[in-house]
Design a protein around this motif. Structure first.
Motif, PDB file in Angstrom:
ATOM      1  N   ALA A  32       8.367  28.733   3.813  1.00 50.98           N
ATOM      2  CA  ALA A  32       8.342  29.787   2.787  1.00 50.98           C
ATOM      3  C   ALA A  32       9.752  30.145   2.328  1.00 50.98           C
ATOM      4  N   ALA A  33       9.845  30.538   1.070  1.00 45.66           N
ATOM      5  CA  ALA A  33      11.129  30.958   0.485  1.00 45.66           C
ATOM      6  C   ALA A  33      11.762  32.048   1.342  1.00 45.66           C
ATOM      7  N   GLY A  34      13.047  31.909   1.576  1.00 47.48           N
ATOM      8  CA  GLY A  34      13.779  32.918   2.329  1.00 47.48           C
ATOM      9  C   GLY A  34      13.690  32.781   3.838  1.00 47.48           C
ATOM     10  N   GLU A  35      12.779  31.955   4.330  1.00 43.47           N
ATOM     11  CA  GLU A  35      12.637  31.748   5.774  1.00 43.47           C
ATOM     12  C   GLU A  35      13.642  30.704   6.251  1.00 43.47           C
ATOM     13  N   ALA A  36      14.067  30.825   7.495  1.00 44.75           N
ATOM     14  CA  ALA A  36      14.943  29.812   8.085  1.00 44.75           C
ATOM     15  C   ALA A  36      14.156  28.506   8.237  1.00 44.75           C
ATOM     16  N   ILE A  37      14.818  27.398   8.001  1.00 45.95           N
ATOM     17  CA  ILE A  37      14.167  26.092   8.106  1.00 45.95           C
ATOM     18  C   ILE A  37      14.273  25.606   9.550  1.00 45.95           C
ATOM     19  N   PRO A  38      13.129  25.449  10.234  1.00 44.33           N
ATOM     20  CA  PRO A  38      13.156  24.961  11.619  1.00 44.33           C
ATOM     21  C   PRO A  38      13.819  23.590  11.699  1.00 44.33           C
ATOM     22  N   GLY A  39      14.603  23.388  12.735  1.00 41.28           N
ATOM     23  CA  GLY A  39      15.198  22.081  12.974  1.00 41.28           C
ATOM     24  C   GLY A  39      16.295  21.688  12.006  1.00 41.28           C
ATOM     25  N   SER A  40      16.818  22.644  11.228  1.00 35.39           N
ATOM     26  CA  SER A  40      17.884  22.330  10.270  1.00 35.39           C
ATOM     27  C   SER A  40      19.236  22.330  10.981  1.00 35.39           C
ATOM     28  N   TYR A  41      19.912  21.208  10.954  1.00 35.61           N
ATOM     29  CA  TYR A  41      21.221  21.079  11.594  1.00 35.61           C
ATOM     30  C   TYR A  41      22.270  21.924  10.870  1.00 35.61           C
ATOM     31  N   CYS A  53       8.001  15.815  12.253  1.00 38.64           N
ATOM     32  CA  CYS A  53       7.905  16.753  11.127  1.00 38.64           C
ATOM     33  C   CYS A  53       9.259  16.939  10.457  1.00 38.64           C
ATOM     34  N   VAL A  54       9.215  16.944   9.133  1.00 35.12           N
ATOM     35  CA  VAL A  54      10.390  17.261   8.317  1.00 35.12           C
ATOM     36  C   VAL A  54      10.073  18.586   7.628  1.00 35.12           C
ATOM     37  N   TYR A  55      10.949  19.556   7.817  1.00 34.93           N
ATOM     38  CA  TYR A  55      10.748  20.903   7.289  1.00 34.93           C
ATOM     39  C   TYR A  55      11.647  21.111   6.069  1.00 34.93           C
ATOM     40  N   ALA A  56      11.078  21.708   5.027  1.00 31.39           N
ATOM     41  CA  ALA A  56      11.846  21.946   3.807  1.00 31.39           C
ATOM     42  C   ALA A  56      11.277  23.137   3.049  1.00 31.39           C
ATOM     43  N   ARG A  57      12.161  23.793   2.310  1.00 31.18           N
ATOM     44  CA  ARG A  57      11.756  24.844   1.388  1.00 31.18           C
ATOM     45  C   ARG A  57      11.807  24.277  -0.024  1.00 31.18           C
TER      46      ARG A  57
END
Length: 161
Positions: A32-41, A53-57
């Protein structure tokens, strides 16, 4: 072109990238917009990886989404399952991910390798020949060979999957 001009997930929608990643056994998870992206280096709007899983906004750059996905694609399944945030410390795997993301960009309508390489340069990817295109065309034989040896590309730089 500035960093704000790079293609983002919201420019493509979720369906085509999710289908592309699914072909490699990966799941694209929208954050979701504004949420921290899990697993983002790198944090901020950069894509993240955890397991398959690849996480993206919506504001995640397409090059980031593809790059992180490619880190998972180049890993054998037993290593992929253990990934959380940092996919590798291997120069060979990093180079292979960079090369593969350029090849995969051709599979996304409205992206293509030319645009992706420009976006990579704009975002600040650094190659010793000065540009992503120069690296890809003149200095990436090791990355291409690495991908061919692992069955991810053919000698003609075609994807095997």
């Amino acid at each position: 072109m500035t960093a704000s001009d790079v293609l983002r997930l919201n420019d493509l929608g979720l369906e085509a990238p999710a289908r592309l990643l699914g072909g490699f056994g990966l799941n694209l998870v929208r954050v979701a917009a504004g949420e921290a992206i899990p697993g983002s280096y790198w944090g901020d709007c950069e894509a993240g990886v955890i397991g398959a899983c690849v996480y993206a906004r919506d504001d995640t750059p397409v090059h980031s989404l593809l790059h992180e996905a490619c880190h998972l694609i180049v890993l054998p399944p037993e290593r992929r399952a253990a990934v959380h945030t940092d996919a590798t410390d291997s120069i060979e795997e990093e180079d292979a991910a960079c090369y593969l993301q350029i090849v995969l960009a051709e599979r996304l309508a409205g992206v293509g390798s030319d645009r992706l390489m420009r976006d990579m340069d704009t975002w600040g990817y650094s190659f010793r020949l000065g540009s992503t295109r120069a690296w890809f065309e003149q200095d990436a034989d090791n990355a291409r060979d690495w991908l061919v040896q692992r069955g991810l590309l053919t000698e003609a730089t075609a994807l095997t999957a």
